[in-house]
Write a protein that holds these residues in place. Structure first.
Motif, PDB file in Angstrom:
ATOM      1  N   UNK A 101       0.827  -1.204   0.000  1.00  0.00           N
ATOM      2  CA  UNK A 101       0.000   0.000   0.000  1.00  0.00           C
ATOM      3  C   UNK A 101       0.864   1.257   0.000  1.00  0.00           C
ATOM      4  N   UNK A 102       1.989   1.222   0.720  1.00  0.00           N
ATOM      5  CA  UNK A 102       2.888   2.384   0.759  1.00  0.00           C
ATOM      6  C   UNK A 102       3.424   2.705  -0.631  1.00  0.00           C
ATOM      7  N   UNK A 103       3.715   1.676  -1.444  1.00  0.00           N
ATOM      8  CA  UNK A 103       4.186   1.922  -2.807  1.00  0.00           C
ATOM      9  C   UNK A 103       3.103   2.622  -3.625  1.00  0.00           C
ATOM     10  N   UNK A 104       1.877   2.144  -3.508  1.00  0.00           N
ATOM     11  CA  UNK A 104       0.790   2.754  -4.270  1.00  0.00           C
ATOM     12  C   UNK A 104       0.577   4.207  -3.854  1.00  0.00           C
ATOM     13  N   UNK A 105       0.683   4.475  -2.557  1.00  0.00           N
ATOM     14  CA  UNK A 105       0.531   5.860  -2.093  1.00  0.00           C
ATOM     15  C   UNK A 105       1.641   6.748  -2.637  1.00  0.00           C
ATOM     16  N   UNK A 106       2.889   6.256  -2.569  1.00  0.00           N
ATOM     17  CA  UNK A 106       3.995   7.060  -3.090  1.00  0.00           C
ATOM     18  C   UNK A 106       3.832   7.287  -4.584  1.00  0.00           C
ATOM     19  N   UNK A 107       3.413   6.258  -5.295  1.00  0.00           N
ATOM     20  CA  UNK A 107       3.193   6.395  -6.731  1.00  0.00           C
ATOM     21  C   UNK A 107       2.145   7.471  -7.010  1.00  0.00           C
ATOM     22  N   UNK A 108       1.036   7.454  -6.264  1.00  0.00           N
ATOM     23  CA  UNK A 108      -0.024   8.436  -6.474  1.00  0.00           C
ATOM     24  C   UNK A 108       0.460   9.856  -6.188  1.00  0.00           C
ATOM     25  N   UNK A 109       1.202  10.018  -5.087  1.00  0.00           N
ATOM     26  CA  UNK A 109       1.610  11.353  -4.643  1.00  0.00           C
ATOM     27  C   UNK A 109       2.704  11.936  -5.520  1.00  0.00           C
ATOM     28  N   UNK A 110       3.630  11.092  -5.944  1.00  0.00           N
ATOM     29  CA  UNK A 110       4.812  11.596  -6.655  1.00  0.00           C
ATOM     30  C   UNK A 110       4.705  11.355  -8.161  1.00  0.00           C
ATOM     31  N   UNK A 111       4.762  10.099  -8.565  1.00  0.00           N
ATOM     32  CA  UNK A 111       4.926   9.794  -9.983  1.00  0.00           C
ATOM     33  C   UNK A 111       3.668  10.039 -10.805  1.00  0.00           C
ATOM     34  N   UNK A 112       2.519   9.656 -10.268  1.00  0.00           N
ATOM     35  CA  UNK A 112       1.290   9.826 -11.043  1.00  0.00           C
ATOM     36  C   UNK A 112       1.023  11.292 -11.347  1.00  0.00           C
ATOM     37  N   UNK A 114       3.395  13.737 -11.433  1.00  0.00           N
ATOM     38  CA  UNK A 114       4.445  14.291 -12.284  1.00  0.00           C
ATOM     39  C   UNK A 114       4.274  13.902 -13.744  1.00  0.00           C
ATOM     40  N   UNK A 115       3.764  12.699 -13.978  1.00  0.00           N
ATOM     41  CA  UNK A 115       3.739  12.175 -15.346  1.00  0.00           C
ATOM     42  C   UNK A 115       2.329  11.872 -15.846  1.00  0.00           C
ATOM     43  N   UNK A 116       1.343  12.325 -15.119  1.00  0.00           N
ATOM     44  CA  UNK A 116      -0.050  12.297 -15.549  1.00  0.00           C
ATOM     45  C   UNK A 116      -0.541  10.887 -15.897  1.00  0.00           C
ATOM     46  N   UNK A 117      -0.143   9.911 -15.061  1.00  0.00           N
ATOM     47  CA  UNK A 117      -0.762   8.591 -15.180  1.00  0.00           C
ATOM     48  C   UNK A 117      -2.239   8.731 -14.838  1.00  0.00           C
ATOM     49  N   UNK A 118      -3.096   8.070 -15.610  1.00  0.00           N
ATOM     50  CA  UNK A 118      -4.533   8.148 -15.355  1.00  0.00           C
ATOM     51  C   UNK A 118      -4.906   6.997 -14.409  1.00  0.00           C
ATOM     52  N   UNK A 119      -4.864   7.304 -13.125  1.00  0.00           N
ATOM     53  CA  UNK A 119      -5.054   6.293 -12.090  1.00  0.00           C
ATOM     54  C   UNK A 119      -5.864   6.869 -10.937  1.00  0.00           C
ATOM     55  N   UNK A 120      -6.444   5.978 -10.141  1.00  0.00           N
ATOM     56  CA  UNK A 120      -7.073   6.370  -8.878  1.00  0.00           C
ATOM     57  C   UNK A 120      -6.776   5.284  -7.857  1.00  0.00           C
ATOM     58  N   UNK A 121      -6.738   5.659  -6.575  1.00  0.00           N
ATOM     59  CA  UNK A 121      -6.470   4.712  -5.495  1.00  0.00           C
ATOM     60  C   UNK A 121      -7.781   4.450  -4.768  1.00  0.00           C
ATOM     61  N   UNK A 122      -8.208   3.189  -4.778  1.00  0.00           N
ATOM     62  CA  UNK A 122      -9.481   2.802  -4.188  1.00  0.00           C
ATOM     63  C   UNK A 122      -9.246   2.228  -2.797  1.00  0.00           C
ATOM     64  N   UNK A 123      -9.922   2.808  -1.799  1.00  0.00           N
ATOM     65  CA  UNK A 123      -9.832   2.343  -0.421  1.00  0.00           C
ATOM     66  C   UNK A 123     -11.218   2.418   0.202  1.00  0.00           C
ATOM     67  N   UNK A 124     -11.369   1.806   1.368  1.00  0.00           N
ATOM     68  CA  UNK A 124     -12.605   1.941   2.128  1.00  0.00           C
ATOM     69  C   UNK A 124     -13.831   1.552   1.336  1.00  0.00           C
ATOM     70  N   UNK A 125     -14.796   2.468   1.261  1.00  0.00           N
ATOM     71  CA  UNK A 125     -16.058   2.169   0.596  1.00  0.00           C
ATOM     72  C   UNK A 125     -15.877   1.890  -0.890  1.00  0.00           C
ATOM     73  N   UNK A 126     -14.925   2.573  -1.522  1.00  0.00           N
ATOM     74  CA  UNK A 126     -14.704   2.344  -2.961  1.00  0.00           C
ATOM     75  C   UNK A 126     -14.139   0.949  -3.211  1.00  0.00           C
ATOM     76  N   UNK A 127     -13.258   0.496  -2.318  1.00  0.00           N
ATOM     77  CA  UNK A 127     -12.742  -0.867  -2.441  1.00  0.00           C
ATOM     78  C   UNK A 127     -13.852  -1.879  -2.155  1.00  0.00           C
TER      79      UNK A 127
END
Length: 398
Positions: A101-112, A114-127
């Protein structure tokens, strides 16, 4: 070119895998007279043995991400015209542990960002909402919306048929055993072309053996499965887990990825030993293509390990929360361990060799073919898979 000599072409392509067909398409759409030579009766190599993923989300920033995005648009264009399946539901990468999960969070905060990856992180009710709560035992899921699913064993023959309808000449059951200065020596006779592009996959001996031997190239062999689930699971997304964070260049160089690798080594060292990470790709027929493992060498031994298959089956049953039944087993194989993710080599003034050194030809091949053909016709430098700009992913036949 107005020449209609049946043995003389503007462009001759050796190999009918995705790289070969990509170059043939890039040439024929420019009005060139094109021939494709293939030693077998139909494409049988890496391009039909894979997961059929057009994976954008996993590609590292730089040329590989650009090629994947360019290939995505070309796949959608061709699927609409050649009548094969290209599904756009995307991928779900599940984090099963805090480290993943830490990798996914870092990816969302930093890389996604910076480079406009079209992604979302699903947690809680969305998961919880995914597939009626089936995946609630995971911590989170990264939804990559740019990723495609292609059913390769149907898409590749359909692409051949489409290119044939556009005027590409196919010479199947024809081995090219010599290529130099616009001349091809084959089992069907001699041919000529203004440009020859060799896309011969992991065959490093038939053509240009001396040049390729100096590159110390390897083959990667993978164990693959086609499955049915015991209970109804109308899966429309491709599925990965946090194990893939140690394989794909979009994640593998993030600082948090080191903890995932250490966690795998501590809790499941056999996964690292066999290079296993989970990929699940649903087919159009309510079945799942599942893998994979990675074994590297100069050849691909034919013997599968039941231990490897059992490890993968355990992973898929836990991840999908269902029992599965094996329908089919096979080996994937692709060229690997090169100087970067791909090579485009000028052999002589009329001959170019294009090789993938990872298993992501379906994800980037169409874009690479377009760039190579454009460079050749316009006299520009061939594209380069510079390792410094594009970290080499050691991933599956996507």
């Amino acid at each position: 070119m107005s020449n209609t000599d049946p043995n003389h072409f503007d462009v001759a392509v050796v190999g009918s895998g995705i790289l070969g067909l990509a170059h043939a398409y890039a040439a024929v759409k420019r009005g060139l007279r094109v021939a494709v030579f293939e030693r077998t009766n139909t494409p049988l190599g890496a391009s039909i043995r894979n997961f059929g993923m057009g994976l954008v989300t996993g590609q590292p920033p730089g040329i590989m991400l650009d090629l994947a995005r360019e290939s995505r648009e070309l796949w959608l264009y061709l699927a609409a015209r050649a009548n094969f399946s290209a599904r756009e539901a995307g991928t779900l990468l599940f984090a099963r542990t805090a480290a993943e999960h830490d990798v996914l969070q870092e990816f969302m905060i930093v890389r996604a960002r910076q480079h406009e990856y079209r992604v979302s992180l699903l947690q809680g009710e969305k998961l919880e909402a995914l597939y009626n709560g089936r995946f609630r035992h995971h911590r989170s899921a990264l939804h990559g919306t740019e990723d495609l699913q292609l059913y390769s064993r149907e898409a590749m023959p359909a692409l051949v048929a489409y290119l044939h309808s556009q005027g590409v000449h196919f010479r199947f059951n024809t081995l090219v055993h010599g290529a130099a200065d616009g001349r091809l020596s084959t089992t069907a006779g001699e041919f000529r072309a203004e440009r020859v592009i060799v896309c011969s996959g992991h065959d490093y001996l038939t053509l240009f053996a001396e040049r390729l031997q100096a590159m110390n190239l390897k083959q990667c062999r993978l164990q693959m499965l086609r499955l049915k689930t015991e209970d109804a699971l109308p899966l429309t997304h491709a599925v990965l887990t946090g194990l893939s964070c140690t394989h794909y260049g979009a994640f593998s160089d993030l600082p948090t990825a080191r903890a995932v690798h250490a966690e795998i080594e501590e809790t499941a060292p056999l996964l690292n030993k066999h290079g296993i990470h989970l990929l699940v790709s649903p087919t159009p027929y309510q079945e799942l293509i599942v893998g994979d493992s990675h074994h590297y060498g100069t050849d691909s031994p034919p013997f599968n390990s039941e231990e490897v298959d059992n490890l993968m089956l355990g992973l898929v049953e836990h991840t999908l929360a269902t029992r599965v039944k094996v329908v089919e087993r096979w080996q994937g194989v692709y060229g690997s361990k090169g100087p970067g993710p791909f090579s485009a080599l000028a052999i002589d003034d009329k001959t170019t060799a294009v090789l993938m050194h990872t298993g992501i030809g379906m994800s980037v091949g169409l874009g690479l073919g377009e760039r190579v053909m454009k460079a050749l016709l316009e006299g520009d430098a061939l594209p380069s898979g510079n390792p410094a700009a594009a970290p080499l992913p050691t991933t599956a036949l996507a």
